[in-house]
Structure formats: structure tokens, C-alpha cells
Design an enzyme around this catalytic site. Sequence first.
Site, PDB file in Angstrom:
ATOM      1  N   LYS A 140     -52.528  20.715 -17.106  1.00 28.03           N
ATOM      2  CA  LYS A 140     -52.702  21.274 -15.758  1.00 28.03           C
ATOM      3  C   LYS A 140     -52.207  20.268 -14.714  1.00 28.03           C
ATOM      4  CE  LYS A 140     -57.489  19.627 -15.779  1.00 28.03           C
ATOM      5  NZ  LYS A 140     -58.893  20.018 -15.982  1.00 28.03           N
ATOM      6  N   ARG A 159     -69.888  25.405 -11.731  1.00 21.61           N
ATOM      7  CA  ARG A 159     -68.675  25.768 -10.984  1.00 21.61           C
ATOM      8  C   ARG A 159     -68.192  27.117 -11.506  1.00 21.61           C
ATOM      9  NH1 ARG A 159     -64.738  20.686 -11.782  1.00 21.61           N
ATOM     10  NH2 ARG A 159     -64.751  21.710 -13.803  1.00 21.61           N
ATOM     11  N   TYR A 216     -49.213  -0.678  11.170  1.00 17.44           N
ATOM     12  CA  TYR A 216     -49.985   0.053  12.177  1.00 17.44           C
ATOM     13  C   TYR A 216     -51.328  -0.614  12.427  1.00 17.44           C
ATOM     14  CZ  TYR A 216     -46.675   3.909  12.039  1.00 17.44           C
ATOM     15  OH  TYR A 216     -45.540   4.667  12.128  1.00 17.44           O
ATOM     16  N   MET A 248     -46.770   6.092   5.823  1.00 16.84           N
ATOM     17  CA  MET A 248     -46.289   7.275   5.103  1.00 16.84           C
ATOM     18  C   MET A 248     -45.206   6.940   4.081  1.00 16.84           C
ATOM     19  SD  MET A 248     -44.777  10.845   6.619  1.00 16.84           S
ATOM     20  CE  MET A 248     -46.219  11.193   7.605  1.00 16.84           C
TER      21      MET A 248
END
Length: 360
Positions: A40, A133, A255, A303
Site C-alpha cells: 500500500k 477503526r 528562514y 521547501m
Amino acid sequence: MTSIEDGAGAFLEIDLDAIATNWRLLSARHVSGPVAGVVKADGYGLGAREVAARLYREGCRHFFVALLTEALAIRALLPGAMLAVLSGPLPGSEPAYRAHGITPVLGALAEIDAWRESGGGSALLHVDTGMNRLGLPEAELATLAARPARLAGIETRWVMTPLVAAELPEDPANAAQRARFAAACAALPPAPRSLANSSGLFLGADFASDLARPGAALYGINPTPGQPNPMRPVVRLWARVLQIRDVPEGEGVGYNATWRAKRPSRIATAGIGYADGWHRSLSNRGGAVFDGRPVPLVGRVSMDLTTYDVTDHPGISAGDRLELIGPSCTPDAVAAEAGTNGYEVLTSLGRRFQRLYRGA
Ligand SMILES: *Cc1c(COP(=O)(O)O)cnc(C)c1O
């Protein structure tokens, strides 16, 4: 040495032979029944097509994905193999399952009814033994046990349940789930059972079943946290150094200048960032490896770029590759720095990497 081509900032090497070896190691452990391949989330981020095809070549004949779309993408690669969808069939999708020979995992009475009414056939039954779930909850299980005719025409290939805390062998949830699973199976018409995930395979003979369902361990994630990893490493990731600059004492990097040079420093900027799944939570934590030595990550992960303090590595220059994942910086170790688990590190790995498959 492999080069980073096509202008990619980072390079991912996936060793399909190691994945196949891990599958064989797990198969040797699970003598009570076959071992499936859970592929998956695009094979835990490593490429479901490549991984599934390689496992098939190794002899694996049972596969699990999470979604029907994932199953459709690899169905043709796996002739004759069982390919099951863990999340359960959405209403109206039954004909697609049947048309493509995909096995549903039925985890609610409504799903059972819909599968039977659409023609029945092979399916897995998913019982909830504590995850809360998906899967038949206790009340629905009791209803089904009282009315087994609701399973008429459905061939239950396996009854399955997921373990809540298999990676923690001392957790009492394991024994509780095993007991609930045994009771659930006893209440249902006789059928083979599927219990262990990766870590479940290391819980001992009580957790053996007729089909194991490992994912993580195939991809080299340690199924026995806190103990030596019995699996082969599968993934290597390098990022290219784009530039190196001298940063005077007192200057900030990146940053918000969350790191400041405490001495005249050399900073290497590498072409990987959080858009590539290099988690922002790694800011000022962890690092890379060069020539077998650690290189600290400094400043914010942004990023597309990540910065490293290479002051103590005069040998590093622009164009060099820093190793971010490898035998000495495993997905589990990166995860510990990032505050997550190895699963999330692998499934986050980005789409901008140049990818190389070994053993395809
Ligand atoms: C993902 C999944 C697995 C595989 O778990 P790992 O911990 O990766 O081995 C097994 N069973 C179910 C139901 C799953 O959802």
C-alpha cells in the site's frame, strides 16, 4: 559511483533484491503459512509496481494494498496472485473488484451484504479486535455469528485483524487481541486466519497464522524497535550539495535564522527540502553522513533546500553528495530525529528524486 543526473537535487536508490531477501527472511520465520507483501501507499513510498513485481518474481503470491485504485495499478503485474484491498469496498465498487480479480476485505455487515448480493466469491473478513477503526465490531460479529447465511456464496479466504501494538511485545494489548481474534474466528464459519504484521512476526508462535501481512519489515524498517534490526537495509538517499559558502560568526542561516554561526563557518546547501519529504521537523536536528562522518543539519529545512554545517569537513565541495538515508542513517534513525516513525519517513519520500532500482 552513481551520479545525480537530469538536474535532480537528490537521488534515491532502492534495493529490490534486499526487499526480496527480507521477504524470504520473514517467510523462513513464518512456517505456519505464506507471507504476503503489503505494498500500500505506493509500496511504502518505494514504488508499488517495482516492489510487487520483484516480490512476485521471488514467489510471493499474496498482496495487500489500501485502496482499489492502488490494486488496479498493479493487478496486471501479478497474474494469479491474490490482491486484496484493506480499506473495504466502497458501495457500488463491487463489479470493479470482480472484473479485475481483486479481493475485497469485508469489514462491516453492509459490505458483506453488498458483496453477497453482487454475486459473492472470494473475500477476506476483517474483524475489529481493538483498533476501533475498520472491521466488524463486536455487535456486528455477533449478528453474523447468529446468521451465518449472510455469508452464503462468499468464500472466506481469510479472517484477519490488525494488531494495535505489535512492536511492543510487553503490551497487554497483544494477548488481549489474540484472545479476541480466537473468539471471533470460533464464532465464524471455519476459515484460515491472518494475524501478524511485521512486528507481529516477532511476537512468537502464538501470533503465527495462515497468512502473515508484513509491510514495514520488507522495506528495512526495524520490526523489533530497541533490538538489533533483523532486516536488510533497502533504501539509500543522497542530496547534492548545490553551493558552499563562508558564513561569518554571528550570522544566521535560513528562514528566521534559527541557527547562528558561533564561529566562522562553512555552510553547504543541499537540494532537498520538505517538499521532498525531508521533514521540516528535522530543522536543527540530525544530519547527513559524508565519508562515514556525521554532518550536522543546521537551520530550517525549507521547501527545496536544507543546510549543513561543513566547517569540520573541508573535503566537501559543491556537487558532492551527502548521504541522508543509508546503513548508518536508517529510516528509523531519521524518524527518531523528526519525531515520527520510519513508516512516515519512507511514505513521505518525494517524487522529485532521481530513482534507481537495483534488482528490478
Ligand atoms: C499496513 C498494514 C499491515 C502491514 O503492517 P506493517 O506494520 O507495515 O508490517 C498489515 N495489516 C494491515 C491491516 C495493515 O493495514
